[in-house]
Each structure stands twice: as C-alpha cells, then as structure tokens.
Design an enzyme around this catalytic site. Sequence first.
Site, PDB file in Angstrom:
ATOM      1  N   GLU A 238      -0.827  -4.057  12.434  1.00  0.00           N
ATOM      2  CA  GLU A 238       0.629  -3.977  12.506  1.00  0.00           C
ATOM      3  C   GLU A 238       1.146  -3.810  11.095  1.00  0.00           C
ATOM      4  OE1 GLU A 238       2.133  -7.588  14.388  1.00  0.00           O
ATOM      5  OE2 GLU A 238       1.211  -8.853  12.880  1.00  0.00           O
ATOM      6  N   ILE A 239       2.201  -3.023  10.968  1.00  0.00           N
ATOM      7  CA  ILE A 239       2.884  -2.927   9.680  1.00  0.00           C
ATOM      8  C   ILE A 239       4.296  -3.403   9.952  1.00  0.00           C
ATOM      9  CG2 ILE A 239       3.400  -1.502   7.670  1.00  0.00           C
ATOM     10  CD1 ILE A 239       1.359   0.497   8.572  1.00  0.00           C
TER      11      ILE A 239
END
Length: 335
Positions: A238-239
């Site tokens: 995830e960013i």
Amino acid sequence: MDKSDASLLSSQTTPIAITTPSTTTSVRANAAFVVLLQNKDLHEMRRTMRMLEYSFNQRYSYPYIFLNNKPFTDHFMTHIRGMTKADVRFGLIPNEHWSYPDFVNQTLAAANRRQMEANKVPYGESESYRHMCRYESGFIYRHPLVQSLDYYWRVEPGVEFPCDIDFDPFKYMKDNGIKYGFTIALPEYVSTIPTLWDNVKRFRQQYPHHIAKRNSLSWISYDKGDSYNNCHFWSNFEIVDTSFFKSQAYQDYFELLDATGGFFYERWGDAPVHSIAAALMLDRREIHFFNDIGYRHGMYEHCPENSELQLKCACDPADNVDWRSYSCLRRFLEA
Ligand SMILES: *[C@@H]1O[C@H](CO)[C@@H](O)[C@H](O)[C@H]1NC(C)=O
C-alpha cells in the site's frame, strides 16, 4: 481476457502512461518505504530490496525505514545497508504499541485463539500476527521515524516487483491528490472478522460526518451497507498519504474498533481495517489502482497485461490475479 476486460484495463493504464513523468531529476516527495519485520527476515528482505532497487529505487533513492518490536542485530543492519545507497533507518516499536491494552481479557483472547486454530483459520493461533495487524492498523504512522512523512510505501520481506517502475508513485499521488494506492484487491477470510462489520455500522451511525460523499461503499457492500462483501485491498502493498491515517476520522474509527478488543478476540487484519476506512472516508478519486506496478506476494501476483507495460515486466500475464472470479478489482473499477 475478454474485450470488456481490455477496455477496462486500458482506461486505467492509458492516462497513467501519458501523464506519468519519467524524469528522475524532479524533487523527491517527503516519503519512504516502511517495513515491519524481524531479524529472521533478513534474507527475504534483501532479495526484495534487490528487486525494488533495480526496478525503481536506484533512480529515486527513497529512504527505507525498518521497524521491529525487538532490537535489530548488527548483522541484520549491516546486511540491509549493503543493499542500497539510499538512507536506511532502524526503529524499535514501543512496547505500549505491541502489547495488550488493559481492557482486553487475555484469558478470553487465548481461548478464542485456540478455537480459531482448531477451525484452521489462517494465523488463527498467532498472538504476534494479531499485534502486527493492530500495529499496522493504528500505530505505525505514529512511530517517530514515520510520523513526519507525507507518504509511505509499505513493503514486506519476500515480495517481488517484476516491472520497471519508471515514474515516482509518491509524486504521482501528490500531483493527483491520491491518498491510498493499491495493486491487488481480494476478499478477506470471513472467519477472521465475525463482528467487524457490525462495528463499522456502529461507526457510520455514530460519525456520519466522517463518511465521504462520494465514497466507495458500493465496492465493499452489495446491499448498500447492510452486509460486508469481504473485499479489501491487499495491504501488504500500500502507498498511503499519512494525513489519511492521522485524520480525526481515521482516529475515531480506529479507537472505536480497538475498544471492542476485536483485534485480539477475533483476528482483524489491517487489510480490511484500512480498506473499509478508505472506502468510507475517502473520495473515490483519492483511491488509485497502480496498474503499472507489477507486484507478487506469495501465490498472488498483479502482472500488467497491457502490451506496452509487458515490455517492462518479467512476469507471466497468465498469473495475473486481476480478473480472476474471486478478485475484487473489477468491482472496484466499476463501482
Ligand atoms: C475473562 O474471560 C474468561 C473466559 O471467557 C472469563 O471466565 C472471565 O470471567 C473473564 N474475566 C473478566 C475479568 O471478565
């Protein structure tokens, strides 16, 4: 892949390919990779770093932040530093973020773990897995090494990045107001979250002002919120824009969930916890599918099928999970 798949995919990839700046001279975002791991994960982590450096970070030099609930050994730190020219920082997780809160009945938690193990729930028996999920859900963005970042990219030991990433995903998020980026969306194991959705409903009733107008409820529920369809972003990748997790809305959400003890009595993963939050509290345009980032973790892989992207990848599009019947991606793109 049928024709509708192709149009769905190209509508995702074309604008990205055109708008992504491939310059490496532009100023970096205030961002880093954040990795939660143990000393025993050294070699898997080094393999992952080699790939990440090759496909992306040798050109961008974003720092790495490694966090552990036990001190890293000198051997670990030396051999991690050897994998990159970028800045590397090591942090210890404070004990109060990796232990039982007072209100949790540990006898009950232990009994439930044994029951889940008997029922063969994945990681059903594991205490440390629960601490990890709770830490990723509610504390990681408050760690002193992380809290001043605007964005972080979560990486786990052993994951693979088979494609050239010749743009800066952090800058892409910044320039486009994206707060949550993902590559794979799957259903969660129902047996790990028996009462999560009931508590999410309670949150929606108690804090209606925290729910975004153009939310993605239709992605996670087939019946307008009555029940959860178990879709979640696979949060081992995830960013995130840290302002999302630091928001009052997310704080109220985490505190309501945490107070139920569900992270320990059940086995709530940070993936559904983050994903439900993103779906409810972010505008749908603030969530982005990074089609051009190839990613593999264990048996699931996002391998871009588009022919232009394939030239930059070393993965088999036949392994791509995107359009499998159980994948939640199609529904996300349609929602
Ligand atoms: C904790 O849980 C156990 C097992 O369900 C129960 O017997 C006990 O009374 C609980 N303790 C408290 C303080 O609620």
